[in-house]
Write a protein that holds these residues in place. Structure first.
Motif, short mmCIF file in Angstrom:
data_model
loop_
_atom_site.label_atom_id
_atom_site.label_comp_id
_atom_site.label_asym_id
_atom_site.label_seq_id
_atom_site.Cartn_x
_atom_site.Cartn_y
_atom_site.Cartn_z
N GLU A 2 45.99 40.49 43.00
CA GLU A 2 44.54 40.27 43.03
C GLU A 2 43.81 41.17 42.05
O GLU A 2 42.78 40.81 41.51
CB GLU A 2 44.00 40.47 44.44
N SER A 3 44.34 42.40 41.81
CA SER A 3 43.67 43.30 40.88
C SER A 3 43.89 42.88 39.43
O SER A 3 43.10 43.20 38.56
CB SER A 3 44.14 44.73 41.08
N ILE A 4 44.96 42.13 39.16
CA ILE A 4 45.24 41.68 37.79
C ILE A 4 44.65 40.29 37.54
O ILE A 4 44.04 40.04 36.52
CB ILE A 4 46.76 41.67 37.53
N TYR A 5 44.84 39.38 38.48
CA TYR A 5 44.41 37.99 38.31
C TYR A 5 43.24 37.68 39.23
O TYR A 5 43.42 37.23 40.34
CB TYR A 5 45.57 37.04 38.62
N PHE A 6 42.06 37.93 38.76
CA PHE A 6 40.86 37.64 39.53
C PHE A 6 39.97 36.72 38.73
O PHE A 6 40.13 36.57 37.53
CB PHE A 6 40.11 38.92 39.90
N ASN A 7 39.03 36.10 39.39
CA ASN A 7 38.10 35.21 38.74
C ASN A 7 36.71 35.53 39.27
O ASN A 7 36.48 35.44 40.48
CB ASN A 7 38.48 33.76 39.03
N ILE A 8 35.79 35.87 38.40
CA ILE A 8 34.44 36.23 38.83
C ILE A 8 33.72 35.04 39.45
O ILE A 8 32.76 35.20 40.18
CB ILE A 8 33.62 36.84 37.67
N GLU A 9 34.20 33.83 39.20
CA GLU A 9 33.57 32.66 39.79
C GLU A 9 34.00 32.44 41.24
O GLU A 9 33.41 31.65 41.94
CB GLU A 9 33.86 31.41 38.96
N GLU A 10 35.03 33.13 41.68
CA GLU A 10 35.53 32.97 43.05
C GLU A 10 35.10 34.18 43.90
O GLU A 10 35.92 35.01 44.26
CB GLU A 10 37.04 32.82 43.04
#
Length: 124
Positions: free
Chosen positions: A11-19
């Motif tokens: 989660e700390s590497i692959y996040f999306n600000i839209e989610e």
């Protein structure tokens, strides 16, 4: 325990600000040209509160600000392309955003992308 560690790293590497969670609207204002709206939301969860900022234009919304451990911010438009949230200026016309989860290391919180460069050094 191993699953939790792997999930947190992922989660700390692959996040999306839209989610991001929706939250409760606390502030809204129109851009000087009335084409965009800046909405500020307070998000409450079991870990505390956070602030989410979004820009709405033509019925489409984009998250531009996310900061955890925060209860309130001051937000305003500088001009038709720039917003100021606390001391942070973002160029929303060029997809500028701030996400506290985007540090350059595991120990650094926050990152700013495509922010305003003061004193006329910005190119259109």
């Amino acid at each position: 325990a191993v699953f939790n560690v792997i999930s947190n790293i992922y989660e700390s590497i692959y996040f999306n600000i839209e989610e991001l969670p929706t939250g409760s609207l606390v502030y809204s204002c129109k851009s000087p040209d009335d084409k965009r709206t800046l909405n500020i939301y307070r998000v409450e969860n079991s870990l505390g509160s956070a602030i989410r900022g979004e820009i709405v234009m033509d019925e489409k919304s984009n998250n531009v600000f996310w900061q955890t451990n925060l209860d309130d911010v001051s937000a305003s438009w500088i001009d038709k392309n720039l917003i100021k949230i606390d001391d942070l200026v973002l160029d929303v016309a060029h997809n500028g955003n701030y996400d506290c989860r985007r540090g350059k290391s595991l120990f650094q919180e926050g990152a700013v992308e495509k922010t305003y460069v003061p004193d006329g050094d910005r190119t259109e």
